[in-house]
Design a protein around this motif. Sequence first.
Motif, PDB file in Angstrom:
ATOM      1  N   MET A 261       0.827  -1.204   0.000  1.00 44.41           N
ATOM      2  CA  MET A 261       0.000   0.000   0.000  1.00 44.41           C
ATOM      3  C   MET A 261       0.864   1.258   0.000  1.00 44.41           C
ATOM      4  SD  MET A 261      -2.977  -1.216   2.685  1.00 44.41           S
ATOM      5  CE  MET A 261      -3.904   0.321   2.587  1.00 44.41           C
ATOM      6  N   ILE A 262       1.938   1.241   0.770  1.00 40.91           N
ATOM      7  CA  ILE A 262       2.851   2.387   0.818  1.00 40.91           C
ATOM      8  C   ILE A 262       3.540   2.571  -0.527  1.00 40.91           C
ATOM      9  CG2 ILE A 262       4.984   3.256   1.844  1.00 40.91           C
ATOM     10  CD1 ILE A 262       4.062   1.958   4.490  1.00 40.91           C
ATOM     11  N   LYS A 263       3.987   1.481  -1.138  1.00 41.26           N
ATOM     12  CA  LYS A 263       4.649   1.572  -2.445  1.00 41.26           C
ATOM     13  C   LYS A 263       3.697   2.106  -3.502  1.00 41.26           C
ATOM     14  CE  LYS A 263       7.370  -1.654  -3.958  1.00 41.26           C
ATOM     15  NZ  LYS A 263       7.904  -2.977  -4.335  1.00 41.26           N
ATOM     16  N   GLU A 264       2.468   1.637  -3.475  1.00 44.42           N
ATOM     17  CA  GLU A 264       1.501   2.056  -4.495  1.00 44.42           C
ATOM     18  C   GLU A 264       1.157   3.537  -4.362  1.00 44.42           C
ATOM     19  OE1 GLU A 264      -1.656  -0.690  -3.819  1.00 44.42           O
ATOM     20  OE2 GLU A 264      -0.451  -2.412  -4.472  1.00 44.42           O
ATOM     21  N   GLU A 265       1.033   4.022  -3.150  1.00 43.64           N
ATOM     22  CA  GLU A 265       0.752   5.437  -2.943  1.00 43.64           C
ATOM     23  C   GLU A 265       1.983   6.282  -3.206  1.00 43.64           C
ATOM     24  OE1 GLU A 265      -1.099   8.463   0.474  1.00 43.64           O
ATOM     25  OE2 GLU A 265      -0.885   6.321   0.898  1.00 43.64           O
ATOM     26  N   GLY A 266       3.154   5.746  -2.881  1.00 47.07           N
ATOM     27  CA  GLY A 266       4.404   6.490  -2.981  1.00 47.07           C
ATOM     28  C   GLY A 266       4.731   7.133  -1.648  1.00 47.07           C
ATOM     29  N   LEU A 267       5.932   6.910  -1.141  1.00 39.91           N
ATOM     30  CA  LEU A 267       6.268   7.375   0.202  1.00 39.91           C
ATOM     31  C   LEU A 267       6.150   8.895   0.321  1.00 39.91           C
ATOM     32  CD1 LEU A 267       7.164   6.580   3.025  1.00 39.91           C
ATOM     33  CD2 LEU A 267       9.544   6.653   2.244  1.00 39.91           C
ATOM     34  N   GLU A 268       6.575   9.629  -0.701  1.00 44.16           N
ATOM     35  CA  GLU A 268       6.437  11.085  -0.652  1.00 44.16           C
ATOM     36  C   GLU A 268       4.968  11.479  -0.517  1.00 44.16           C
ATOM     37  OE1 GLU A 268       8.695  13.523  -0.731  1.00 44.16           O
ATOM     38  OE2 GLU A 268      10.560  12.422  -1.129  1.00 44.16           O
ATOM     39  N   ASN A 269       4.082  10.764  -1.221  1.00 39.00           N
ATOM     40  CA  ASN A 269       2.652  11.061  -1.130  1.00 39.00           C
ATOM     41  C   ASN A 269       2.086  10.682   0.240  1.00 39.00           C
ATOM     42  OD1 ASN A 269       2.527  12.000  -3.787  1.00 39.00           O
ATOM     43  ND2 ASN A 269       2.224   9.935  -4.589  1.00 39.00           N
ATOM     44  N   VAL A 270       2.601   9.610   0.811  1.00 40.37           N
ATOM     45  CA  VAL A 270       2.193   9.226   2.171  1.00 40.37           C
ATOM     46  C   VAL A 270       2.558  10.336   3.151  1.00 40.37           C
ATOM     47  CG1 VAL A 270       2.622   7.603   4.058  1.00 40.37           C
ATOM     48  CG2 VAL A 270       2.352   6.749   1.724  1.00 40.37           C
ATOM     49  N   TRP A 271       3.768  10.839   3.048  1.00 41.33           N
ATOM     50  CA  TRP A 271       4.190  11.934   3.928  1.00 41.33           C
ATOM     51  C   TRP A 271       3.304  13.168   3.728  1.00 41.33           C
ATOM     52  CZ3 TRP A 271      10.034  11.299   2.405  1.00 41.33           C
ATOM     53  CH2 TRP A 271      10.587  10.242   3.156  1.00 41.33           C
ATOM     54  N   HIS A 272       3.002  13.482   2.464  1.00 46.01           N
ATOM     55  CA  HIS A 272       2.166  14.657   2.174  1.00 46.01           C
ATOM     56  C   HIS A 272       0.770  14.492   2.767  1.00 46.01           C
ATOM     57  CE1 HIS A 272       0.416  18.037   0.041  1.00 46.01           C
ATOM     58  NE2 HIS A 272      -0.511  17.234  -0.451  1.00 46.01           N
ATOM     59  N   ARG A 273       0.192  13.311   2.611  1.00 48.00           N
ATOM     60  CA  ARG A 273      -1.143  13.059   3.165  1.00 48.00           C
ATOM     61  C   ARG A 273      -1.152  13.292   4.676  1.00 48.00           C
ATOM     62  NH1 ARG A 273      -2.754   8.125   5.038  1.00 48.00           N
ATOM     63  NH2 ARG A 273      -1.222   7.041   3.732  1.00 48.00           N
ATOM     64  N   HIS A 274      -0.168  12.754   5.346  1.00 45.19           N
ATOM     65  CA  HIS A 274      -0.102  12.939   6.798  1.00 45.19           C
ATOM     66  C   HIS A 274       0.068  14.416   7.167  1.00 45.19           C
ATOM     67  CE1 HIS A 274       0.431   8.554   7.022  1.00 45.19           C
ATOM     68  NE2 HIS A 274       0.076   8.688   8.286  1.00 45.19           N
ATOM     69  N   HIS A 353      -3.320   4.388   8.193  1.00 49.85           N
ATOM     70  CA  HIS A 353      -4.444   4.218   7.273  1.00 49.85           C
ATOM     71  C   HIS A 353      -5.535   5.233   7.595  1.00 49.85           C
ATOM     72  CE1 HIS A 353      -6.892   2.109   4.391  1.00 49.85           C
ATOM     73  NE2 HIS A 353      -7.804   1.766   5.276  1.00 49.85           N
ATOM     74  N   VAL A 354      -5.267   6.504   7.294  1.00 45.60           N
ATOM     75  CA  VAL A 354      -6.217   7.575   7.563  1.00 45.60           C
ATOM     76  C   VAL A 354      -6.374   8.440   6.322  1.00 45.60           C
ATOM     77  CG1 VAL A 354      -5.887   7.693  10.062  1.00 45.60           C
ATOM     78  CG2 VAL A 354      -4.363   8.981   8.567  1.00 45.60           C
ATOM     79  N   ASN A 355      -7.561   8.986   6.151  1.00 43.90           N
ATOM     80  CA  ASN A 355      -7.799   9.900   5.045  1.00 43.90           C
ATOM     81  C   ASN A 355      -8.644  11.070   5.530  1.00 43.90           C
ATOM     82  OD1 ASN A 355     -10.443   8.919   5.154  1.00 43.90           O
ATOM     83  ND2 ASN A 355     -10.167   7.541   3.415  1.00 43.90           N
ATOM     84  N   ALA A 356      -9.072  11.913   4.605  1.00 42.38           N
ATOM     85  CA  ALA A 356      -9.745  13.156   4.986  1.00 42.38           C
ATOM     86  C   ALA A 356     -11.050  12.897   5.733  1.00 42.38           C
ATOM     87  CB  ALA A 356      -9.993  14.004   3.741  1.00 42.38           C
ATOM     88  N   HIS A 357     -11.880  11.980   5.227  1.00 38.88           N
ATOM     89  CA  HIS A 357     -13.179  11.815   5.893  1.00 38.88           C
ATOM     90  C   HIS A 357     -13.026  11.195   7.276  1.00 38.88           C
ATOM     91  CE1 HIS A 357     -14.475   7.559   6.126  1.00 38.88           C
ATOM     92  NE2 HIS A 357     -13.786   7.338   5.028  1.00 38.88           N
ATOM     93  N   MET A 358     -11.999  10.389   7.491  1.00 35.84           N
ATOM     94  CA  MET A 358     -11.773   9.812   8.814  1.00 35.84           C
ATOM     95  C   MET A 358     -11.382  10.896   9.815  1.00 35.84           C
ATOM     96  SD  MET A 358      -9.716   6.551   7.244  1.00 35.84           S
ATOM     97  CE  MET A 358      -9.467   5.453   8.624  1.00 35.84           C
ATOM     98  N   VAL A 359     -10.451  11.752   9.421  1.00 36.72           N
ATOM     99  CA  VAL A 359     -10.005  12.816  10.317  1.00 36.72           C
ATOM    100  C   VAL A 359     -11.109  13.848  10.530  1.00 36.72           C
ATOM    101  CG1 VAL A 359      -8.409  14.771  10.508  1.00 36.72           C
ATOM    102  CG2 VAL A 359      -7.549  12.514   9.878  1.00 36.72           C
ATOM    103  N   LEU A 360     -11.806  14.222   9.473  1.00 31.58           N
ATOM    104  CA  LEU A 360     -12.897  15.185   9.634  1.00 31.58           C
ATOM    105  C   LEU A 360     -14.011  14.618  10.501  1.00 31.58           C
ATOM    106  CD1 LEU A 360     -13.090  16.682   6.027  1.00 31.58           C
ATOM    107  CD2 LEU A 360     -12.191  17.785   8.093  1.00 31.58           C
ATOM    108  N   GLY A 361     -14.250  13.317  10.419  1.00 37.46           N
ATOM    109  CA  GLY A 361     -15.243  12.694  11.289  1.00 37.46           C
ATOM    110  C   GLY A 361     -14.862  12.779  12.746  1.00 37.46           C
ATOM    111  N   VAL A 362     -13.578  12.569  13.044  1.00 34.60           N
ATOM    112  CA  VAL A 362     -13.095  12.706  14.419  1.00 34.60           C
ATOM    113  C   VAL A 362     -13.301  14.137  14.905  1.00 34.60           C
ATOM    114  CG1 VAL A 362     -11.036  12.681  15.882  1.00 34.60           C
ATOM    115  CG2 VAL A 362     -11.438  10.816  14.270  1.00 34.60           C
TER     116      VAL A 362
END
Length: 409
Positions: A261-274, A353-362
């Motif tokens: 999952m990390i490889k498919e997203e790309g580590l730089e993109n994982v860092w950006h998402r966080h 394993h978090v995305n926008a709707h998960m964080v906004l829900g919290v």
Amino acid sequence: MLSNGRPYLAIPGPSVMPERVLNAMHRAAPNIYTGELLDMTATILPDLRAVARTDHHVAIYIANGHGAWEAALSNVVAPGDTVLVLATGRFGHGWAEMAEGLGVSVQTHDFGQRDAFDLAKVEQTLAADKGGRIKAILAVFVDTSTGIKNDIKGLRDVMDATGHGALLMADCIASLGCDRFEMDAWGVDVTIAASQKGLMTPPGLGFVWFNDKAAAARAQMPRVSRYWDWAPRVNPDGYWQHFDGTAPTHHLFGLRAALDMIKEEGLENVWHRHAVLARAVWAACDVWGQGGPLELNVADPARRSHAVTSVMIGAPDGDRLRAWLEQVAGVTLGIGLGREPADAYFRIGHMGHVNAHMVLGVLASMDAGLKALGIAHGQGAVAAATQVIAEASGATTAPGDHSVDHHSG
């Protein structure tokens, strides 16, 4: 009750387990002597090196993060040796206690629970250590209890400036796969992590990455516990030596899926998402704090982790809010770990394993909890968080125009 349904675990580890990881683990036990398990493990090792941004060695232990602490120490420092511990929270002190339990002499710089390392003070200490008494520096990159992110590259620069030859050891348990970390580029000799946070795999695996300088220190050790010894794990005569016994079979299947999952997203993109999701959390907290007691633990955004946010709200409202969220909204926040009084604090985990709707829900659930409990707070926090998400998405809408112009962000 409104909490009925799927609960959400917003603690700073164990993090949310992806269905893909759980499904990979839901299978019959494999042959541990030949076949697919052995072939798969061979693919895991280079991908673990990639996540830590290193070309050097990595050893896997059947252990939690505390086990990885002990594994790393056992290979490079002996009883009577001295280490310098830089503490910015409970886990820096925990690593120091682990070293003391191994008979190692510990010198600790405690920088409190609200700010990062004072590198000028570290430089003074290293410059004064003319005889090289300090064998290793133990630095927690992100302390899970405080959410403080420390400057590991700056620490290496200070070590180089003073010409000190100690090993630089970095605890990345809370941060690997969440905050940018560059083991080789930053000059880290030993890196420690575990499976249950940014690597999105259930607790039970500890990892130690080490370079050739650390391997040379291991070679000078008078003895190393057979189980913790990393030498046979990275240069095994047989597959079983990777783990000093039976492999953690199902954890490995889960880890393989997580690394995919990390490889498919790309580590730089994982860092950006966080980074974006962390800014959304901070934006909401800043607004809440304008009309009440809520306050982020770390004032400087550059020193805040992208994996966990520690929040002060005053006793007993930390525990009151956590209890309401769990009982009414089905959201679990982290306790005020290592803080006094503990019920004045809570932590928000936004790792793995978090995305926008998960964080906004919290955040929306937290907003409802503040209202329900009558805790004073500023208005518009959720709107501030959604603005961060909207801006990061690269979508803009002109006033009165409901069309969306998509462009790169």
